[in-house]
Scaffold this active site. Structure first.
Site, PDB file in Angstrom:
ATOM      1  N   ASP A 402      -7.653 -32.541  -8.851  1.00 43.19           N
ATOM      2  CA  ASP A 402      -6.807 -31.403  -8.540  1.00 43.19           C
ATOM      3  C   ASP A 402      -7.662 -30.138  -8.623  1.00 43.19           C
ATOM      4  OD1 ASP A 402      -4.460 -29.869  -8.104  1.00 43.19           O
ATOM      5  OD2 ASP A 402      -4.263 -29.565 -10.261  1.00 43.19           O
ATOM      6  N   THR A 404      -6.184 -26.419  -9.129  1.00 45.19           N
ATOM      7  CA  THR A 404      -5.663 -25.426 -10.059  1.00 45.19           C
ATOM      8  C   THR A 404      -5.490 -26.030 -11.439  1.00 45.19           C
ATOM      9  OG1 THR A 404      -4.508 -24.348  -8.238  1.00 45.19           O
ATOM     10  CG2 THR A 404      -3.817 -23.785 -10.473  1.00 45.19           C
ATOM     11  N   ARG A 742      -5.015 -16.723  -5.021  1.00 49.73           N
ATOM     12  CA  ARG A 742      -3.740 -17.417  -4.850  1.00 49.73           C
ATOM     13  C   ARG A 742      -2.715 -16.399  -4.364  1.00 49.73           C
ATOM     14  NH1 ARG A 742      -2.954 -22.180  -7.688  1.00 49.73           N
ATOM     15  NH2 ARG A 742      -0.826 -21.598  -8.200  1.00 49.73           N
ATOM     16  N   GLY A 823      -2.673 -28.367  -3.334  1.00 53.84           N
ATOM     17  CA  GLY A 823      -1.556 -27.853  -2.549  1.00 53.84           C
ATOM     18  C   GLY A 823      -1.779 -26.449  -2.047  1.00 53.84           C
ATOM     19  N   ASP A 824      -2.954 -25.870  -2.314  1.00 56.75           N
ATOM     20  CA  ASP A 824      -3.234 -24.495  -1.905  1.00 56.75           C
ATOM     21  C   ASP A 824      -3.522 -24.405  -0.414  1.00 56.75           C
ATOM     22  OD1 ASP A 824      -2.808 -23.433  -4.325  1.00 56.75           O
ATOM     23  OD2 ASP A 824      -4.911 -23.210  -4.881  1.00 56.75           O
ATOM     24  N   LYS A 937      -1.171 -37.199  -2.472  1.00 56.68           N
ATOM     25  CA  LYS A 937      -2.320 -37.379  -3.364  1.00 56.68           C
ATOM     26  C   LYS A 937      -2.464 -38.843  -3.780  1.00 56.68           C
ATOM     27  CE  LYS A 937      -2.401 -32.755  -5.477  1.00 56.68           C
ATOM     28  NZ  LYS A 937      -2.345 -31.997  -6.751  1.00 56.68           N
ATOM     29  N   ASP A 957      -4.143 -31.818 -14.195  1.00 57.64           N
ATOM     30  CA  ASP A 957      -3.608 -31.203 -15.403  1.00 57.64           C
ATOM     31  C   ASP A 957      -2.107 -30.976 -15.350  1.00 57.64           C
ATOM     32  OD1 ASP A 957      -3.521 -27.664 -15.064  1.00 57.64           O
ATOM     33  OD2 ASP A 957      -3.721 -29.109 -13.445  1.00 57.64           O
ATOM     34  N   ASN A 960       2.448 -32.557 -11.146  1.00 53.87           N
ATOM     35  CA  ASN A 960       2.266 -32.995  -9.764  1.00 53.87           C
ATOM     36  C   ASN A 960       1.063 -33.901  -9.584  1.00 53.87           C
ATOM     37  OD1 ASN A 960       0.524 -30.892 -10.382  1.00 53.87           O
ATOM     38  ND2 ASN A 960       0.408 -30.179  -8.288  1.00 53.87           N
TER      39      ASN A 960
END
Length: 1316
Positions: A402, A404, A742, A823-824, A937, A957, A960
Site C-alpha cells: 500500500d 498511504t 493528496r 487508491g490515490d 488489490k 496499514d 482496506n
C-alpha cells in the site's frame, strides 16, 4: 423525493435477534427467562477439561500422519510373528513425543484458564429490580436483557445498546484500543427518544437486532415501542465489549450480545497457522523416504525368502507356530516385510516435525528481540503472529505494498488550497520548512542519503521574487519525502520561532497572507455570509473553512489525564452582545474569548504551539482542547481551519460549535451525518444555518466523486461562473497531484425545509430497517449529494517514511519485484513512485488507462510489442574473486515501469487478459496500480501468486489492506495511523516500512538457510543410521536382527543426536547481518531455493549411503574372523556413526559459538556416560544376548579408538574435500560473502562500496535532481508566474527563461514516460 422505502420487519428468530428486558422476570429460574436461549457472559477459551484432556489431546495429535504411522508400527511390534524389538521398547519413542506435546498443550491451556477466570470475575454494575438500583456483580453474571452501568475508565463487560449517558448531549466516549488498537476516542450516542431521566424498570420496548457477527463496523436494528413506533439504531449506539469508557461519568444500556457472541470474542481468532513452502517440500520428501523404506523392506523380505530357499530342509532356527506347523518360506518372507518395517522405522524422522517447531520458536524469539526492529517512539517491537512460516521470509519474489501509511507516514500536513478558483500557495509553509532544513543541516552532519536529499546547491531555484528589503528564496517542501530526523527538531524550531507563523510541521499551518487578509475581513465573513444563502464571492471563503472545521468526525476533548471531560466550559467564554446579529434568531449564541489577543488570528497562530500526540492519534490545543481524529486527513483539515481562526470548540451528536476569527462562537445544529465509504468516496454533514436557519450540506471527498456532482449544467451567468471555477479548480487539483499532494474537494448545497423534511422521513425509515439497511442508506445519501456548489480544494502532503527509497532499492537489488497498489490518483501515485525509487529517472514507464475492453486488449498488445523490442536477456550474475570482492556482470538495456489504473485493471479481469498483463509486468522492474479498490488489490495478489507460482508478500496499514494481506503467502501489517485492522489480519507486524529490509534480507535469509540445512541434515542422519542395520541384514540372513542394543538405538535419535541440529537451526549464521544488508543480491539464494532443491536431497541421500557403507564395513573388516559377540560388533559401529553424524554437522556449521561447542561436546559425553552406565547395570536386558560390560571392554581396547578415527575420517573425507574445493575454486556468492566477513569492518565496507561503485550506471539511483523536485518546481513555477503574479502585482517575479528551458529539457530526459 417521492420514492418510499419498502418496509420489512422480519420477525423470524433465524433472521434477527428479539430480546426484552429481564427485570420483570428477575425472580424466575433460568428456564423461564425470556432470553435464556442466548449465550451468557461467561468466557471459556480453554480447549480441555480435566476429564477430556487425555482423549481430546490424543485425538488432536493423531491428526498428524507421522504420529499415526509410528503408533501403527509400535502396534505391529506386539504381533509375535513380526516383532523386531521388545513390544514395550517400541512404544518409547512415540510415547515420549506424545507426552512432550501434551505437556506443552496442557501448560498453554492452563494459562488460558487463568486468564478466563480473572476476566469472568471482574466486577460490574447490573440493575436489580429488588434493590431499585445498580448492584455489583461479576462479568460472568451478565445476561442478555440485563441493564448494565459503566463509569469512566471502566472496561465494558458486554455489547450494550446505549440508552443513557451522563453527558448532557447524550454522548459516551469510548476507546477501542483493546479491540482494534485505535487509541483515538470515538463517540457513541444514546438511542433516539431516550434522555437523562431514563429508568430501567419502565423500559417496555422490544429490541430487534441482527444476529451476532464479527463485523465491527456493522450493527443494525430497531426498538419496537408499545405504541408500535419503531426507532432505528446502528453501530453508533453500540458499546462493544472490551472497550474503555472515557470522558463520560457514567453510561447505561441493555445487553444485546454477551460472552462468546460479542463482537470482540467473535474476532478473537488467536495466532494464524499456515503451511510454509519448505514444509510442503518436507512432506514430499517424507513420501520419498516412505518409498525408500518400502524398497529396503521389500529387499529384506525377498532376501529372507531366497535365503530360506537355499536350505534343503527346514532350518533348525526356524520355530514352528502354535499348532506345531512350519510356515512356508514365501509366507515367512511376507512376515519379514513387516519385521523390516519395524526395524527400519527410524528412516521416517519421527522427531523432525517436533524439531522444526522448536527451531521456529527459537527463530521467532531472536526476530522479536532484534533491537534494529524495535521502535522506541511507540515502544513496540515486531510481532510474529504466524508461528510456522518464518522460513518463507527468505523466499519472497513479489512484494505488494500500500502507499498511504505504508510508504508514507500518514501524517498529513496542509500545504495548499484553492478557493473559488484562486490558488493559495501558502509560501510561508515553504519558508518555514526550508529554514528548518537549512538550520538542521548546519546543526549536525547528516548521512550520505540525507546530503543528497536536502543539499542541492547546484540546482538554482526557479521560484524567486524580489522585494525592496532583499531577495528571499522560495521552495516548497518535497512531497512524500523522508522528513528531517527528530534529532534536529528541538534546535531547529527553537531557532526559527522568530520567523512569522513558524510552528511544528505536523500540527501548525502557517496561513497564506493573501487568504488571511480575506478571512480577517469581518464584514465579508459575517454580514455578507449571513445575508446570502448561496456561494457568492467572499461569502464562499467562510463556507470553505467552516466545511473544513465541521465536515468531519473529529472528537473534541481535553488534554487532561486521565481522559476526563471538562463539564464546565464557562471559564473559557463569556457572553456579550453584538449589533451584527441583533436582528437574527435570539437562539443564536454569540460568544467572545476573554483574551484580547484572540482578535488577531495571525498572532494567535504564531504564538500557539500545538504538539501532536501521535501515539494516541490526538492533537492538542493550548487552550486545553484535544482533537481526536479517526484519520490524519481530518486532523490536518481541522488544523488548517484553525490556522485561519475557524476553531472547532465542541462536537456533540446534534451540535457542533466553531469559533470565528473575530472571536464569535457559532453553534450549528447537526441534522445528519453521511459517513465516508469507499463506494461514494465522500462524506457529508447536514447542518442548520445558525443565522438564516437554512439547511446546509457540507461535503468533502475525492475530486472524481465531487466534480461529477456539481451544479454546472445551466447556461446563465452564474452557471458559467461556476463552470470556470470548476475548471480552474480541476487544473489546480491536477497540479497538486503532480506535486505529490493528496487532494480533496469541498462543496456545499442549500436545501429547502420541505426538501429536507421529505428526505429525512425516508432516511429515518431506512435507518429502522434491518434487511438491506446499508443499500437503502446508500441510496438516501446519493440522492442528497447532488447539484453541489464547489467551494474549493485542498492539497495535503504525506511525506515518505524514513529510509523508504533505500529499502525499496535494496529489495529490488535482492531480486524482489515491488508493486504498489493504491487508491490515490495517477499523478499523486506516480510522483510518490519516483520519490521512493520505485521508478528511476531512466525508466521507460508505460501508463495504461482505458475503460474499453477492445482498447484494453489492443493497448496490451502494443505495449508488449514495444517491450519485446527492447527486451534483453535476463540478468545473469557472475562473481569474480578480487580479494573478497563480488563483481556483477549484467546485461545492458532499458528498464521498464508500468502504471495501470483501477478501471483498466477491471477491464483486464473482465476480458480475461490476465496472462498478457502478467507477461508485460514480468518485463517491468516495478508496477504501480492506481485508483484500485480493496477487492482489486487482493485480486492482483492472487493472480500473481497462482499464475506465476511465486512467493508473495503483502504489506499495508489500513482496513482496506486486509484482503490483500490475507491473500498473500505472507501478510505484514504496519501499526500506523489507521488503526490495527491490518495488524490483526497479518502474519507479522512492524512499525515502519524500513524494517522490511532487515526482516527479509537478514532474518529471512537466516531462517530459510538454517531450516533448510537442518531438514536436509535430519534426513541424512536418519538414512545413514538406518542403513547400518540394513547392511547387517546381508550377513544375518535378513532375519531382522539388530547388532545394536534396542535401548541405545532409541536413545541415539531421542537424546544423543537431537539437540545439536536444533541449535544449528536456531543459531547458525552463514553470513553476517552487515554483509547481507550490504549485498542484497545474496537474498536470491533463498528465492531460488538453493539450500533445498530436489537434487540436493538426493545427493545427501547418496552421501548417507556412502557414509553408512564406510561406517559398517571398516568395523566389519576389522573384526572379521574374530569371536566377538553381536553387541561387541555393533558398539564400534554405533560410536563411529555418532562421531560421523556430529562431525558432518560440524562441517556445515558456519558460525561457532560457545553454545554450539557445548551441545556438540555434551552429546558425545552423554553418549559415553549413558553407554557406560547401561553396560554396567544391564545384566540380562535382552536375553539370550546382553550388553553387560561391553562398552567398558571396548574402551579398554586400542583397536576401538583406531576404528573410530579411521572410519570417521574416511566417511567424511569426500564431503570435506568438496567443501574445500567450493571455498577455493567454485566461488559462489555465499562463499565470497563469507570471505568478506573474515575481513575487518573497514575493509569489508570498502570492498562492498567498491563492488557497488562498479555496477551498471542504470542501477545507480539518481539523486541529484529528484523527480519530486522536478514536479514540484515546474508546478510552482506555473503557479507563481500565473496565479501569484496576477494576485500580487507588487512583487516582481524572476522568470529566467534560460533556466526554465534547461530544467524542462533535463526533466524530459530523466523521465521517459509512454502513455498508451
Amino acid at each position: 423525493m417521492k420514492r418510499q422505502v419498502k418496509k420489512k420487519w422480519p420477525e423470524q428468530e433465524d433472521k434477527v435477534r428479539r430480546l426484552i428486558s429481564n427485570l420483570p422476570y428477575e425472580d424466575l429460574r433460568r428456564k423461564y427467562q425470556p432470553n435464556r436461549q442466548y449465550a451468557n457472559n461467561s468466557i471459556k477459551t480453554t480447549k480441555y477439561t480435566v476429564w477430556s484432556f487425555i482423549p481430546m489431546n490424543l485425538f488432536e495429535q493423531f491428526h498428524r500422519f507421522a504420529n499415526v504411522y509410528f503408533v501403527v508400527i509400535a502396534m505391529l511390534n506386539f504381533v509375535p510373528i513380526v516383532n523386531a524389538f521388545e513390544p514395550g521398547v517400541a512404544l518409547i519413542p512415540i510415547c515420549v513425543i506424545l507426552i512432550l506435546t501434551a505437556i506443552k498443550d496442557a501448560w498453554e491451556d492452563f494459562r488460558r484458564y487463568q486468564a478466563d477466570k480473572q476476566l469472568n470475575n471482574m466486577p460490574c454494575s447490573i440493575y436489580s429490580r429488588k434493590e431499585k438500583d445498580f448492584v455489583s456483580k461479576c462479568w460472568k453474571d451478565v445476561r442478555v436483557g440485563d441493564f448494565v452501568k459503566v463509569v469512566c475508565n471502566e472496561v465494558i463487560p458486554a455489547d450494550i445498546l446505549l440508552l443513557h449517558s451522563s453527558d448532557p448531549n447524550g454522548v459516551c466516549h469510548i476507546e477501542t484500543a483493546n479491540l482494534d488498537g485505535e487509541t483515538n476516542l470515538k463517540q457513541r450516542q444514546i438511542v433516539r427518544g431516550f434522555d437523562g431521566s431514563f429508568q430501567p424498570e419502565y423500559f417496555s420496548s422490544i429490541i430487534y437486532c441482527e444476529k451476532p457477527s464479527n463485523n465491527l463496523n456493522r450493527f443494525k436494528g430497531y426498538l419496537d415501542k408499545p405504541d408500535k413506533k419503531k426507532i432505528g439504531f446502528g453501530k453508533e449506539n453500540l458499546l462493544l465489549r472490551g472497550c474503555t469508557v472515557r470522558n463520560t461519568d457514567e453510561a447505561a444500556g441493555i445487553v444485546v450480545y454477551a460472552g462468546h457472541e460479542t463482537k470482540a470474542m467473535l474476532n478473537n481468532k488467536g495466532p494464524r497457522y499456515k503451511r510454509s513452502k519448505l514444509e510442503r517440500k518436507v512432506n514430499t520428501d517424507v513420501l520419498f523416504c516412505v518409498a525408500l523404506l518400502f524398497i529396503m523392506c521389500l529387499i529384506g523380505a525377498l532376501g529372507y525368502f531366497i535365503w530360506l530357499e537355499t536350505f534343503p530342509d527346514i532350518p533348525p532356527f526356524v520355530p514352528p507356530d502354535s499348532n506345531n506347523n512350519y510356515i512356508s518360506p514365501a509366507l515367512s518372507g511376507f512376515y519379514m516385510f513387516f519385521t523390516m518395517v519395524i526395524l527400519l522405522q527410524v528412516l521416517i524422522p519421527i522427531s523432525l516435525y517436533v524439531s522444526i517447531e522448536l527451531i521456529k520458536v527459537g527463530q521467532i524469539f531472536f526476530i522479536t528481540n532484534d533491537i534494529d526492529l524495535y521502535d522506541e517512539e511507540t515502544d513496540s517491537r515486531i510481532q510474529c503472529r504466524a508461528l510456522n512460516i518464518t522460513e518463507d521470509l527468505g523466499q519472497i519474489k513479489y512484494i505488494f505494498s500500500d502507499k498511504t501509511g505504508t510508504l508514507t507516514e500518514n501524517k498529513m500536513v496542509f500545504r495548499r488550497c484553492s478557493v473559488m478558483g484562486i490558488e493559495y500557495c501558502h509560501r510561508e509553509n515553504g519558508d518555514c520548512l526550508l529554514t528548518a532544513l537549512r538550520l538542521g543541516a548546519q546543526c549536525e552532519t547528516i548521512s550520505d542519503d540525507e546530503d543528497i536529499v536536502f543539499q542541492k546547491p547546484k540546482v538554482p531555484s526557479r521560484l524567486q521574487y524580489r522585494q525592496k528589503k532583499g531577495i528571499s528564496s522560495l521552495r516548497r517542501s518535497q512531497s512524500a519525502r523522508t522528513h528531517m530526523g527528530a534529532r534536529y527538531q528541538s534546535e531547529v524550531f527553537t531557532i526559527t520561532n522568530e520567523v512569522a507563523f513558524s510552528s511544528p510541521l505536523e500540527t501548525d499551518v502557517a496561513p497564506d497572507r493573501r487568504l488571511l487578509r480575506v478571512t480577517c475581513d469581518e464584514k465579508t465573513q459575517i454580514q455578507e455570509w449571513c445575508r446570502v444563502s448561496h456561494c457568492n464571492g467572499s461569502a464562499s471563503f467562510m463556507d470553505f473553512f467552516l466545511a473544513l472545521a465541521i465536515c468531519n468526525t473529529v472528537v473534541v476533548s481535553t488534554a487532561m489525564l486521565p481522559r476526563q471531560r471538562v463539564s464546565d466550559q464557562h471559564n473559557l467564554f463569556c457572553q456579550v452582545t453584538n449589533d451584527t446579529f441583533s436582528h437574527y434568531d435570539n437562539n443564536v449564541v454569540t460568544l467572545f474569548l476573554r483574551d484580547s489577543g484572540s482578535n488577531n488570528p495571525s498572532r494567535r497562530n504564531s504564538s500557539a504551539s500545538h504538539h501532536s500526540e501521535e501515539e494516541r492519534g490526538t492533537v492538542s490545543d493550548p487552550n486545553g482542547l484535544c482533537y481526536e481524529a479517526e484519520s490524519p486527513d481530518e486532523a490536518a483539515l481541522v488544523y488548517a481551519a484553525k490556522a485561519y481562526g475557524f476553531t472547532l470548540l465542541a462536537r456533540a451528536p446534534d451540535r457542533v460549535t466553531v469559533r470565528l476569527p473575530q472571536g464569535a462562537v457559532l453553534s450549528f445544529e447537526v441534522l445528519d451525518t453521511l459517513a465516508f465509504d469507499s463506494t461514494r468516496k465522500r462524506m457529508s454533514v447536514v447542518v442548520r444555518h445558525p443565522i438564516t436557519r437554512e439547511v446546509v450540506i457540507y461535503t468533502k471527498g475525492a475530486d472524481s466523486a465531487i466534480m461529477e456532482l456539481l451544479d454546472c449544467h445551466g447556461r446563465s451567468a452564474e452557471e458559467n461562473k461556476r463552470k470556470k471555477i470548476a475548471s480552474k479548480t480541476q487544473r489546480h487539483l491536477d497540479l497538486y497531484a503532480s506535486a505529490g499532494l493528496r487532494t480533496l474537494c469541498i462543496a456545499k448545497k442549500v436545501l429547502s425545509e420541505q426538501a429536507y423534511d421529505d428526505w429525512a422521513s425516508i432516511r429515518q425509515e431506512a435507518e429502522s430497517t434491518i434487511d438491506n439497511r446499508e443499500e437503502l442508506l446508500m441510496e438516501t445519501a446519493v440522492h442528497l449529494e447532488t447539484n453541489l456548489t464547489l467551494l474549493g480544494a485542498t492539497g495535503i502532503e504525506d511525506r515518505l517514511q524514513d529510509d523508504v527509497p533505500a529499502t525499496i532499492a535494496a529489495l529490488r537489488e535482492a531480486g524482489i519485484q515491488v508493486w504498489v497498489l493504491t487508491g490515490d490518483k495517477n499523478e499523486t501515485a506516480v510522483n510518490i513512485a519516483y520519490s521512493c525509487r520505485l521508478f528511476n529517472q531512466g525508466d521507460m514507464v508505460f501508463t495504461l488507462n482505458t475503460d474499453s475492453r477492445e482498447q484494453c486488449e489492443s493497448i496490451l498488445d502494443c505495449t508488449l510489442g514495444e517491450v519485446r523490442r527492447y527486451t534483453a536477456p535476463s540478468q545473469s550474475w557472475s562473481f569474480q574473486s578480487i580479494v573478497g570482492a563480488v563483481m556483477p556482470t549484467e546485461s545492458t538495456g532499458p528498464t521498464f515501469g508500468l502504471v495501470i489504473e483501477g478501471r483498466t485493471l477491471s477491464m483486464v479481469f473482465e476480458a480475461h487478459l490476465q496472462m498478457k498483463l502478467l507477461e508485460l509486468a514480468r518485463h517491468c522492474r516495478s508496477v504501480l496500480c492506481c485508483r484500485v479498490t480493496p477487492l482489486q488489490k487482493s485480486a492482483v495478489v492472487k493472480l500473481v501468486r497462482n499464475k506465476l507460482k511465486v512467493m508473495t508478500l503483502s504489506i499495508g496499514d489500513g482496513a482496506n489492506d486486509v484482503n490483500m494481506i490475507q491473500t498473500a503467502d505472507i501478510g505484514i501489517g504496519i501499526s500506523g495511523q489507521e488503526g490495527m485492522q491490518a495488524v490483526m489480519a497479518s502474519d507479522f507486524a512492524i512499525t515502519h516500512f524500513k524494517h522490511l529490509k532487515k526482516l527479509l534480507l537478514v532474518h529471512g535469509h537466516w531462517c530459510y538457510s538454517r531450516l533448510a540445512k537442518m531438514v536436509i541434515y535430519f534426513f541424512y542422519k536418519n538414512v545413514m543410521y538406518v542403513n547400518l542395520l540394513f547392511w547387517y541384514q546381508f550377513y544375518c540372513g535378513f532375519s531382522g536382527t539388530a547388532m545394536i542394543d534396542y535401548w541405545l538405538m532409541i536413545f541415539f535419535n531421542l537424546f544423543f543426536t537431537s539437540t545439536p541440529p536444533i541449535m544449528f537451526g536456531i543459531m547458525d549464521r552463514d553470513i553476517s547481518a552487515e554483509t547481507l544488508l550490504g549485498l542484497p543480491e545474496l537474498y536470491k539464494t533463498g528465492q531460488n531455493s538453493e539450500f533445498y532443491k530436489r537434487a540436493t536431497f538426493w545427493i545427501v541421500m547418496l552421501d548417507a549411503f556412502y557414509q553408512s557403507l564406510v561406517c559398517f564395513f571398516i568395523p566389519y573388516w576389522t573384526y572379521q574372523g574374530s569371536d566377538i559377540d553381536i553387541f561387541t560388533f555393533g558398539t564400534p559401529m554405533n560410536t563411529v556413526s555418532l562421531f560421523t553424524i556430529l562431525l558432518h554437522l560440524a562441517i556445515e556449521i558456519k558460525s561457532w559459538t560457545a553454545i554450539h561447542w557445548g551441545f556438540m561436546v555434551g552429546s558425545v559425553l552423554l553418549y559415553f556416560i549413558v553407554a557406560l552406565i547401561f553396560s554396567a547395570i544391564c545384566i540380562n536386558c535382552n536375553p539370550p544376548s546382553n550388553p553387560y560390560w561391553i562398552m567398558e571392554n571396548q574402551m579398554a581396547d586400542p583397536v576401538f579408538y583406531l576404528v573410530c578415527i579411521i572410519t570417521t575420517v574416511v566417511a567424511l573425507l569426500p564431503r570435506y574435500i568438496i567443501r574445500v574445493l567450493q571455498g577455493t575454486l567454485a566461488l559462489s556468492p555465499l562463499v565470497q560473502a563469507r570471505k568478506l566477513d573474515r575481513l575487518s569492518t573497514e575493509a569489508r565496507d570498502q570492498q562492498i562500496k567498491n563492488w557497488k561503485s562498479q555496477r551498471s550506471p542504470s542501477e545507480v539511483p539518481t539523486n541529484l535532481v529528484s523527480p519530486v523536485d522536478s514536479f514540484s518546481n515546474s508546478f510552482e513555477q506555473s503557479f507563481y508566474n500565473s496565479s501569484l503574479e496576477r494576485e500580487m502585482p507588487d512583487m516582481q517575479w524572476d522568470s529566467n527563461e534560460e533556466t526554465q528551458n534547461t530544467f524542462s529539457k533535463g526533466h524530459r530526459r530523466s523521465i521517459s514516460t509512454m502513455t498508451v
